[in-house]
Design an enzyme around this catalytic site. Sequence first.
Site, PDB file in Angstrom:
ATOM      1  N   HIS A 148      44.786  39.784  62.312  1.00  0.00           N
ATOM      2  CA  HIS A 148      45.976  39.029  61.714  1.00  0.00           C
ATOM      3  C   HIS A 148      46.784  38.920  62.256  1.00  0.00           C
ATOM      4  O   HIS A 148      47.429  39.138  63.053  1.00  0.00           O
ATOM      5  CB  HIS A 148      46.287  40.046  60.369  1.00  0.00           C
ATOM      6  CG  HIS A 148      47.155  39.267  59.684  1.00  0.00           C
ATOM      7  ND1 HIS A 148      46.953  37.599  58.788  1.00  0.00           N
ATOM      8  CD2 HIS A 148      48.545  38.675  59.759  1.00  0.00           C
ATOM      9  CE1 HIS A 148      47.203  37.348  58.268  1.00  0.00           C
ATOM     10  NE2 HIS A 148      48.266  37.962  58.598  1.00  0.00           N
ATOM     11  N   ARG A 184      57.054  34.321  45.192  1.00  0.00           N
ATOM     12  CA  ARG A 184      58.144  34.392  46.311  1.00  0.00           C
ATOM     13  C   ARG A 184      58.141  33.810  47.401  1.00  0.00           C
ATOM     14  O   ARG A 184      59.414  33.683  47.787  1.00  0.00           O
ATOM     15  CB  ARG A 184      57.463  35.506  47.487  1.00  0.00           C
ATOM     16  CG  ARG A 184      57.037  37.199  46.935  1.00  0.00           C
ATOM     17  CD  ARG A 184      56.316  38.389  48.112  1.00  0.00           C
ATOM     18  NE  ARG A 184      56.943  37.918  49.316  1.00  0.00           N
ATOM     19  CZ  ARG A 184      56.321  38.348  50.172  1.00  0.00           C
ATOM     20  NH1 ARG A 184      55.191  38.089  49.933  1.00  0.00           N
ATOM     21  NH2 ARG A 184      56.379  38.069  51.615  1.00  0.00           N
ATOM     22  N   SER A 195      51.583  42.821  51.602  1.00  0.00           N
ATOM     23  CA  SER A 195      51.133  41.309  51.394  1.00  0.00           C
ATOM     24  C   SER A 195      49.715  40.955  52.461  1.00  0.00           C
ATOM     25  O   SER A 195      48.056  41.151  51.899  1.00  0.00           O
ATOM     26  CB  SER A 195      52.211  39.829  51.432  1.00  0.00           C
ATOM     27  OG  SER A 195      50.941  39.229  51.191  1.00  0.00           O
ATOM     28  N   LYS A 235      45.412  42.756  51.786  1.00  0.00           N
ATOM     29  CA  LYS A 235      44.223  41.758  52.168  1.00  0.00           C
ATOM     30  C   LYS A 235      43.048  42.558  52.979  1.00  0.00           C
ATOM     31  O   LYS A 235      42.094  42.541  52.995  1.00  0.00           O
ATOM     32  CB  LYS A 235      44.972  40.666  52.131  1.00  0.00           C
ATOM     33  CG  LYS A 235      45.696  39.687  50.751  1.00  0.00           C
ATOM     34  CD  LYS A 235      46.010  38.565  51.085  1.00  0.00           C
ATOM     35  CE  LYS A 235      47.008  38.749  51.928  1.00  0.00           C
ATOM     36  NZ  LYS A 235      48.184  37.254  52.212  1.00  0.00           N
TER      37      LYS A 235
HETATM   38  N1  URA Z   1      51.314  36.126  55.050  1.00  0.00           N
HETATM   39  C1  URA Z   1      50.545  36.802  54.186  1.00  0.00           C
HETATM   40  O1  URA Z   1      49.535  37.153  54.191  1.00  0.00           O
HETATM   41  N2  URA Z   1      52.174  37.506  52.882  1.00  0.00           N
HETATM   42  C2  URA Z   1      53.202  37.407  53.567  1.00  0.00           C
HETATM   43  O2  URA Z   1      54.369  38.131  52.717  1.00  0.00           O
HETATM   44  C3  URA Z   1      53.926  36.786  54.968  1.00  0.00           C
HETATM   45  C4  URA Z   1      52.234  36.113  55.559  1.00  0.00           C
END
Ligand code: URA
Length: 429
Positions: free
Chosen positions: A86, A172, A187, A191
Site C-alpha cells: 500500500h 473526512r 483507515s 482495509k
Molecule cells: N488513504 C486511505 O485509504 N485513507 C486515508 O485516510 C488516507 C489515505
Amino acid sequence: MSEAFDAVDVISAKRDRAELSDAQIDWVIDAYTRGAVAEEQMSALAMAIYLNGMNPREIARWADAMIRSGERLDFSGLSRPTSDKHSTGGVGDKITLPLAPIVAACGVAVPQLSGRGLGHTGGTLDKLESIPGWRADLTNEQMMHQLEDVGAVICAAGSGLAPADKKLYALRDVTGTVSCVPLIATSIMSKKIAEGTGSLVLDVKVGSGAFMKELGQARELAETMVRLGKDAGVHTVALLTNMETPLGLTAGNALEVRESVEVLAGGGPADVVELTLALAREMVAGAGRSDIDPADVLADGRAMDVWRRMIKAQGGDPDAELPTAKETHQVLAPADGVLVQLDALAVGVAAWRLGAGRARKEDPVQAGAGVELHHKPGATLRGGEPLMTLHTDEPERFTRALEALEGGFTIAPESSRPDLPPIVIERVS
Ligand code: URA
C-alpha cells in the site's frame, strides 16, 4: 432500537481529551455504519480526534471496529503465500503496475485492491483503465480464480470491505480531517487487514507531493500502521520514501502505464526501477520467498509475461495503442544551469488540472492527460531546451496548469549542484 451510548457523550468525551472506552468505540463505528450516528456527529468526533488524538489502545480498537463493520476475505485456500503493498499516495507513483507482476513472477500471490485518484495524487485504477478493454470490477470469486491462475490481481475494492471506512473517508475528505495519523492509519490498515493478505509492505511517502510533508510525521504514521498490522497477525514492514520530486518521468494515466511497461521491458527511469525492486524484495521476503531475487524475474521477462496475462484476464489488450492527448505544450528551461528542484506537488497539481485527476468522485478523467518530464533534478540544462511537455485534450487547461508550475522548478548555476536524496529514506519494521 435503544442505543448503548449517546453520540453527544462520545463526542464530548473526546473533545475534553478523555480516552474512549472499547465499548464506546465499538458502538460509535457500528452506529455510524448503520446510520444511527449522523454525519454531522461523526464529523464533530473526527475533528475532536484530529485535535486531541487517540492512544495506541484506542487506535487498535478503532481499526478493529472498522474491520468488523464488513466482510473479511480469506486467501488461505490459495496454493501460494500472499503479499500486498500500500502506498500513501504520491505524484507519478505507478509502482503498483510493475510491482504486482514482478512479485507474482516470484511465486507470491498479489491481491492488490486499489482505488481511484482524488486530488493531485493519481489512482491505480484510473491508470489501468487507460488500457483499452481493461475492467476494474471483479467479484470475489473472479479475484480468487485470477490469483490462483495468474498470481496477480489489481482491482477495485468491493463495497463489503470496511464499509465504515468508506463512509468515514468520504466525510473526512470534506471536513478537513484527512491528515491525522490515527485516522489515516486506521483507515488504511482496516482495509488491508480485512482484505486478508498474509504480509504487507507500506510505502509511506514523505515530501511536498505526499500527505506527510515531514519525516517525523511520516515515521509516526509508519510505526502506527506497522503496529496495527503486526497485532492483527499480518507480517508488516514500512519503507519511508522520497516524494519531494515526482517518481519517474510521467504523471498521468496512460503516460504512467507506458512508463511501467518500459520498466517491465527492462528499461524505464532508474528511480522507478529502484523503488519497485526495493518494495518487491520486502514483499517476497515477507511471504517467505527470500530465495528469489525480483531483479531476476524482471531481467528475464517472466514479470512481463505475468503483466500480459494479468491485463488480458481483466479484459484488457496489452498490445493495444494507449490513448494520447489531443494537444501538447512544451515548457522550456528558462536558463542554462542545473535543475536543482522539481516540486512533486506542483507537477501533481498541473497533471490534475490538465485532466489526469478529478476534483469530485464522479468526475471523469482524461486517459491521455498529464505531465511528461524530460529531466530530473541533477540534470544539466541549456536555456530553451524542453524541460517538460504538458498533455491534455482541452487546450484551455494549459493556463491553469502552467500557473501550478510557477515556482515549481529551480535552475541554478552549475556550482550549486545538489546532493540528491535517496529514494528509500528509512525502513520501519
Ligand atoms: N488513504 C486511505 O485509504 N485513507 C486515508 O485516510 C488516507 C489515505
